[in-house]
Design an enzyme around this catalytic site. Structure first.
Site, PDB file in Angstrom:
ATOM      1  CB  SER A 318      14.460  50.997 -16.521  1.00 55.00           C
ATOM      2  OG  SER A 318      14.586  49.752 -17.176  1.00 55.00           O
ATOM      3  CG  HIS A 361      13.298  40.367 -11.246  1.00 54.53           C
ATOM      4  ND1 HIS A 361      13.410  40.588 -12.598  1.00 54.53           N
ATOM      5  CD2 HIS A 361      14.252  41.161 -10.666  1.00 54.53           C
ATOM      6  CE1 HIS A 361      14.359  41.481 -12.830  1.00 54.53           C
ATOM      7  NE2 HIS A 361      14.896  41.839 -11.681  1.00 54.53           N
ATOM      8  CB  CYS A 374      10.844  43.283 -12.686  1.00 54.21           C
ATOM      9  SG  CYS A 374      10.181  41.806 -13.492  1.00 54.21           S
TER      10      CYS A 374
END
Length: 604
Positions: A318, A361, A374
């Site tokens: 990420s 989420h 997310c």
């Protein structure tokens, strides 16, 4: 009186004997002419070589200092014991037995060591290193009884901080026979050391200096009786680095029991303040040499201490999401105020892509997408983005090529696109593969230095600096031999407004209540950062298992990159923990401790 037949025979033998003596004398004269006249140059050279000896004088290797002038690598004087085998012919056991008594060693072991080193040596054998002064005194006092034995002072490379600087400084090791053949025209000899990795290798030409020479006269037993002439050696150039030794040591202490790397940059000009990889090896041990058993153990270590993980490429997870988000914003494929719903997965055709948070989420905007990392939000962006455009954007952000640090062994990483896959696998690109790249997985690979430099560009408003480690190289003759400074490679292809959105999201990732990087908080200092958890293998049944229950080589890689203070960044810290698990639990705490050390003086 008529001579008798007996007398005539005697006279004939006498004449023959005279001819024989004359012939022998002629042969001797011929041989004398051959030796004294025709072979004079050869025997004169042979006699001179046995009497006079030209010995190279090793040059002190250049020293290496950190930004505050702290010595990181230098030379220390040692006494080495050399044995010349040509003076031991017929009395090898006798001399080695005396030597063993003086050294306090077993004769058999000393002889085996001598024979083993003799096989690998050119000429003289370096039998012992680092003799004590008492031993040197004993050997010199009995030098008359030790033909072919020589004690010589020699500078030896020394690294006072050992493992902490191994991957950035590198190390020196004895030259190999293949290198002697290749490098002899440059002045290298059998007793030299050469830089193998890191700065020692990259700046070998500056650090090695220039050897001197001493001509000596020896007696019949090889002992020096007179110094005929001497040319002093010229020391190598000293290197002055941008490294901060305190950072380096703290970062290594935090990583020592793990496998990973730390890179710390000054975002204002790209100075490398720290570059650590762990575990590491003691560079002092390379000067002495590793035994085959020790080296085999190192090669079998699953944490690979000989590799510099700051320069190897891995899936970034990420931590790559800011690149995806900026690419989508610049292409107007997402509106900063757009809300995307995350149910915990995203469906593309018949394939389902899972978010790391299985229950989802809910409604996610651009800031929350970064703060809580997310995956579903970025799957949506990945479907909207064209892989060729995303790859081109990533390359403009500095990925897919070496950072320019100039270090040997840096991996450029992989920024995949359609052409890359066609060449690499002979297959067409699939849309689902773009979704994986959008969250930092799939074929994408970057190294920690590239990633930290990209975050430094985010911090400073968009300037992509070339990382640099060496400020100056200077010799004894005055005047720097080399000077370096900041060098801008370009700017991120982003608008300031889009950059502000990303920084807002990164700030909430650390400072927000649900941020994934809260472990990197520093009281009173606003920190921005991004966690990354990169899958190593695709796992279908491991979701309910704890990290420690998963085999080490199957655990996720943990990443975290942060900069602070957000208002006016002074420092960027990148952390990678190989098979460390979640980025927020394994990498962010290390970055937090380094930030608190920098801003608060807190020692981890």
């Amino acid at each position: 009186m008529i001579p008798s037949k007996r007398t005539e025979a005697f006279q004939q033998r006498l004449i023959l004997f005279g001819y024989f003596c004359g012939f022998v004398l002629f042969v001797l004269l011929l041989k004398l002419f051959y030796l004294q006249i025709l072979r004079h140059p050869y025997f004169w050279r042979l006699a001179r070589e046995r009497t006079y000896d030209r010995r190279p004088l090793p040059a002190p290797r250049g020293r290496i200092f950190d930004r505050r002038g702290l010595l990181l690598a230098g030379d220390r004087p040692t006494f080495n014991l050399y044995v010349d085998p040509q003076y031991l012919r017929g009395k090898e056991d006798e001399v080695l037995r005396r030597l063993a008594r003086l050294l306090g060693e077993d004769f058999s072991e000393l002889k085996n060591e001598f024979l083993w080193k003799k096989k690998k040596a050119y000429g003289e054998v370096l039998l012992k290193k680092r003799l004590s002064r008492d031993t040197v005194a004993r050997l010199e006092a009995r030098r008359y009884f030790l033909p072919g034995i020589r004690v010589e002072p020699r500078p030896e490379r020394y690294y006072p901080f050992g493992e902490a600087f191994f991957h950035v400084l590198g190390y020196v090791a004895p030259i190999t026979q293949e290198e002697i053949r290749r490098l002899r025209p440059l002045g290298y000899g059998p007793s030299d050391y050469v830089g193998r990795t890191g700065l020692e290798k990259a700046y070998e030409n500056l650090l090695r200096g220039r050897k001197g020479e001493r001509e000596v006269e020896r007696d019949a037993f090889g002992r020096v009786v007179h110094i005929v002439s001497e040319t002093p050696p010229q020391p190598g150039a000293d290197l002055f680095l941008t490294l901060e030794a305190a950072f380096q040591r703290q970062a290594y202490a935090l990583l020592k029991d793990k496998s990973g790397a730390v890179v710390i940059l000054d975002p204002s000009d790209g100075e490398v303040l720290s570059l650590v990889s762990a575990p590491a090896l003691d560079p002092n041990h390379f000067v002495e040499g590793w035994s085959p058993q020790e080296w085999e153990k190192i090669l079998k270590d699953p944490r690979h201490p000989q590799l510099n993980k700051a320069l190897l490429s891995f899936h970034p997870g990420s931590t790559f999401k800011p690149v995806t988000l900026l690419a989508a914003l610049e292409a107007h494929l997402v509106d900063p105020k757009e809300i995307i719903f995350c149910p915990g997965y995203y469906r593309l055709g018949r394939r389902v892509f899972r978010c790391w948070r299985r229950w989802g989420h809910g409604k996610v905007d651009i800031v929350r997408a970064l703060a809580e990392s997310c995956d579903t939000y970025f799957y949506v962006l990945g479907e909207r983005l064209d892989i060729d455009y995303l790859a081109d954007f990533a390359r403009k952000c500095g990925f897919g090529k070496a950072s320019g640090l100039g270090f040997p062994g840096e991996k450029p990483g992989i920024v995949p696109d359609r052409a890359w896959k066609r060449v690499r696998f002979g297959e067409r690109w699939q849309k689902g593969e773009t979704l994986n790249v959008a969250i930092g997985q799939g074929f994408l690979e970057v190294n920690l230095l590239q990633l930290t430099r990209f975050y430094a560009a985010l911090a400073n408003g968009g300037t992509l600096w070339q990382p640099w480690l060496v400020k100056e190289a200077s010799g004894l003759e005055g005047g720097p031999l080399l000077q370096r400074g900041p060098r801008a490679l370009g700017r991120l292809p982003v608008h300031p407004e889009n950059l502000r959105w990303v920084i807002q999201g990164l700030t909430q990732a650390v400072e927000g209540k649900r941020g994934t990087g809260r472990a990197a908080r520093v009281p009173g200092i606003l920190v921005a950062g991004k966690t990354g958890t990169a899958q190593v293998v695709r796992k279908k049944t491991e979701k309910d298992r704890k990290d420690e229950e998963v085999p080490y080589e199957e655990r996720d890689h943990a990443w975290f990159v942060a900069f602070a203070p957000v208002e006016k960044p002074e420092i960027v810290v990148g952390v990678f923990v190989e098979h460390g698990g979640h980025g927020g639990r394994a990498a962010a705490p290390i970055a937090g401790k380094l930030l608190r050390f920098y801003f608060k003086g807190e020692r981890p």
